[in-house]
Design a protein around this motif. Structure first.
Motif, PDB file in Angstrom:
ATOM      1  N   SER A  97       0.925  -1.106   0.045  1.00 29.46           N
ATOM      2  CA  SER A  97      -0.062  -0.068  -0.030  1.00 29.46           C
ATOM      3  C   SER A  97       1.024   1.265   0.149  1.00 29.46           C
ATOM      4  O   SER A  97       2.151   1.143   0.287  1.00 29.46           O
ATOM      5  CB  SER A  97      -0.913  -0.128   1.274  1.00 29.46           C
ATOM      6  OG  SER A  97      -0.197  -0.208   2.393  1.00 29.46           O
ATOM      7  N   TYR A  98       0.387   2.458  -0.390  1.00 24.06           N
ATOM      8  CA  TYR A  98       1.020   3.501  -0.774  1.00 24.06           C
ATOM      9  C   TYR A  98       1.896   3.997   0.613  1.00 24.06           C
ATOM     10  O   TYR A  98       3.062   4.319   0.526  1.00 24.06           O
ATOM     11  CB  TYR A  98       0.288   4.823  -1.052  1.00 24.06           C
ATOM     12  CG  TYR A  98      -0.233   4.521  -2.499  1.00 24.06           C
ATOM     13  CD1 TYR A  98       0.217   5.080  -3.325  1.00 24.06           C
ATOM     14  CD2 TYR A  98      -1.537   3.796  -2.639  1.00 24.06           C
ATOM     15  CE1 TYR A  98      -0.223   4.839  -4.740  1.00 24.06           C
ATOM     16  CE2 TYR A  98      -2.217   3.668  -3.776  1.00 24.06           C
ATOM     17  CZ  TYR A  98      -1.446   4.133  -4.946  1.00 24.06           C
ATOM     18  OH  TYR A  98      -2.143   4.014  -6.271  1.00 24.06           O
ATOM     19  N   ASN A 127      -3.534   0.428  -3.541  1.00 30.96           N
ATOM     20  CA  ASN A 127      -4.242   0.429  -2.317  1.00 30.96           C
ATOM     21  C   ASN A 127      -4.213  -0.517  -1.508  1.00 30.96           C
ATOM     22  O   ASN A 127      -3.767  -1.644  -2.196  1.00 30.96           O
ATOM     23  CB  ASN A 127      -5.467   1.327  -2.293  1.00 30.96           C
ATOM     24  CG  ASN A 127      -6.406   0.627  -3.542  1.00 30.96           C
ATOM     25  OD1 ASN A 127      -6.573  -0.483  -3.037  1.00 30.96           O
ATOM     26  ND2 ASN A 127      -7.303   1.607  -3.931  1.00 30.96           N
ATOM     27  N   THR A 128      -4.991  -0.632  -0.407  1.00 32.71           N
ATOM     28  CA  THR A 128      -4.739  -1.939   0.498  1.00 32.71           C
ATOM     29  C   THR A 128      -5.813  -2.965  -0.358  1.00 32.71           C
ATOM     30  O   THR A 128      -5.311  -4.158  -0.431  1.00 32.71           O
ATOM     31  CB  THR A 128      -5.511  -1.832   1.655  1.00 32.71           C
ATOM     32  OG1 THR A 128      -4.650  -1.022   2.601  1.00 32.71           O
ATOM     33  CG2 THR A 128      -5.835  -2.816   2.630  1.00 32.71           C
ATOM     34  N   ARG A 193      -8.134  10.191   0.746  1.00 31.65           N
ATOM     35  CA  ARG A 193      -7.600   9.343  -0.421  1.00 31.65           C
ATOM     36  C   ARG A 193      -8.920   8.507  -0.693  1.00 31.65           C
ATOM     37  O   ARG A 193      -9.723   8.628  -0.253  1.00 31.65           O
ATOM     38  CB  ARG A 193      -6.602   8.090   0.373  1.00 31.65           C
ATOM     39  CG  ARG A 193      -5.247   8.605   0.254  1.00 31.65           C
ATOM     40  CD  ARG A 193      -4.520   8.773  -1.131  1.00 31.65           C
ATOM     41  NE  ARG A 193      -4.619   7.570  -1.552  1.00 31.65           N
ATOM     42  CZ  ARG A 193      -3.821   6.474  -1.392  1.00 31.65           C
ATOM     43  NH1 ARG A 193      -2.796   6.323  -0.400  1.00 31.65           N
ATOM     44  NH2 ARG A 193      -3.954   5.146  -2.081  1.00 31.65           N
ATOM     45  N   SER A 197      -8.504   2.520   0.211  1.00 36.81           N
ATOM     46  CA  SER A 197      -7.214   2.611   0.715  1.00 36.81           C
ATOM     47  C   SER A 197      -7.163   2.735   2.271  1.00 36.81           C
ATOM     48  O   SER A 197      -8.047   3.158   2.947  1.00 36.81           O
ATOM     49  CB  SER A 197      -6.869   4.414   0.293  1.00 36.81           C
ATOM     50  OG  SER A 197      -5.917   4.799   1.336  1.00 36.81           O
TER      51      SER A 197
END
Length: 298
Positions: A97-98, A127-128, A193, A197
């Motif tokens: 993830s980010y 993302n997740t 976000r 996310s």
């Protein structure tokens, strides 16, 4: 391994037979023969073809999806067997993830490359939800996700706590404060976000916890864009302390603890549910738990 599957997947991903042949170091007629053999095997056409493009039909989509999983499992099997005879090395595919992937993982990879030079990492950021889907499709060996993620098909284990703080512009209104009731920021524009996310999940959980319902919300899909927007005075946001280390040190953004305390969440690693991992994955997991190579917090 059925080479026809590898050829078929390459044709799909390259978009035509010529580029696939170049990638596979084959002649174009040989590539066509492999695809035709696969189509005969499954009993139907898999591709819609013209002089300009090659596209999957409905049957092709099914075969492509499963072919990717089969090829991933085959690669993993070979890696596990190879590990029995060699030291930690080989490919290591990481989905992250980010927040962790862009601000912590580079430091960890640098440490790993210095101490385990035979491991060849590749990183995909999403993302997740996207990272979890990569693991389910066997497109990554290990994933790093944020927040409370659950999936009965995956093994999920927390390894570190992440503190999240409210970031506001340096415009004089909040510069003298270290903490602030979240209700005082209800009329601000909140920059968040996208759905899926972990940061978005933490932000919404914070709003619910303190009973705050902002009227103005702007959604961006990039953490860097969010930081730049807050710095420009567009609004306020909730971000990980890891993400804003440099901005806080440089004084370009101001950090506040909402209602006197940061918002806590977990970083977790996820894999397929299996007792077998390559040595490269085991090394990476050990480094995660030891926090080797992690940057210093603010």
């Amino acid at each position: 391994m059925d080479q026809a599957l590898e050829v078929f997947v390459t044709v799909v991903e390259k978009g035509n037979f010529t580029r696939a042949a170049e990638e596979l170091l084959m002649t174009q007629p040989a590539v066509s023969q492999y695809v035709q053999a696969l189509e005969r095997s499954v009993g139907t056409k898999l591709l819609d073809r013209t002089n300009k493009y090659v596209r999957l039909n409905k049957a092709g989509e099914i075969v492509y999806h499963h072919a990717k999983e089969i090829l991933g499992l085959y690669t993993r099997m070979n890696s596990l067997v190879d590990d029995l005879m060699h030291r930690a090395g080989g490919n290591l595919s990481i989905g992250s993830s980010y927040t962790f992937g862009e601000y912590m993982l580079p430091h960890l990879i640098a440490y790993m490359r210095e101490h385990y030079p035979l491991i060849r990492p590749t990183i995909t950021i999403g993302n997740t939800t996207e990272v979890a889907e990569m693991i389910l499709r066997h497109e990554a060996d290990i994933g790093i996700v944020e927040g409370d993620y659950h999936d009965e098909k995956l093994h999920i284990e927390a390894f570190a706590e992440d503190e999240m703080v409210v970031m506001v512009p340096r415009d004089g209104r909040y510069d003298h404060l270290q903490e602030l009731a979240l209700s005082e920021l209800a009329n601000e524009t909140w920059i968040v976000r996208e759905a899926g996310s972990g940061t978005r999940e933490a932000t919404e959980r914070m709003f619910t916890r303190y009973g705050v319902h902002p009227e103005h919300i702007v959604e961006f899909g990039s953490t860097q864009l969010i930081k730049e927007s807050v710095e420009a005075g567009l609004g306020v946001t909730l971000l990980s302390r890891w993400v804003v280390r440099k901005e806080v040190q440089l004084g370009t953004l101001h950090m506040l603890a909402p209602n006197g305390k940061p918002v806590a969440r977990q970083f977790s690693w996820i894999t397929q549910k299996t007792p077998y991992h390559t040595k490269a994955v085991e090394v990476f997991l050990e480094l995660l738990h030891q926090r080797r190579g992690f940057p210093k917090e603010v």
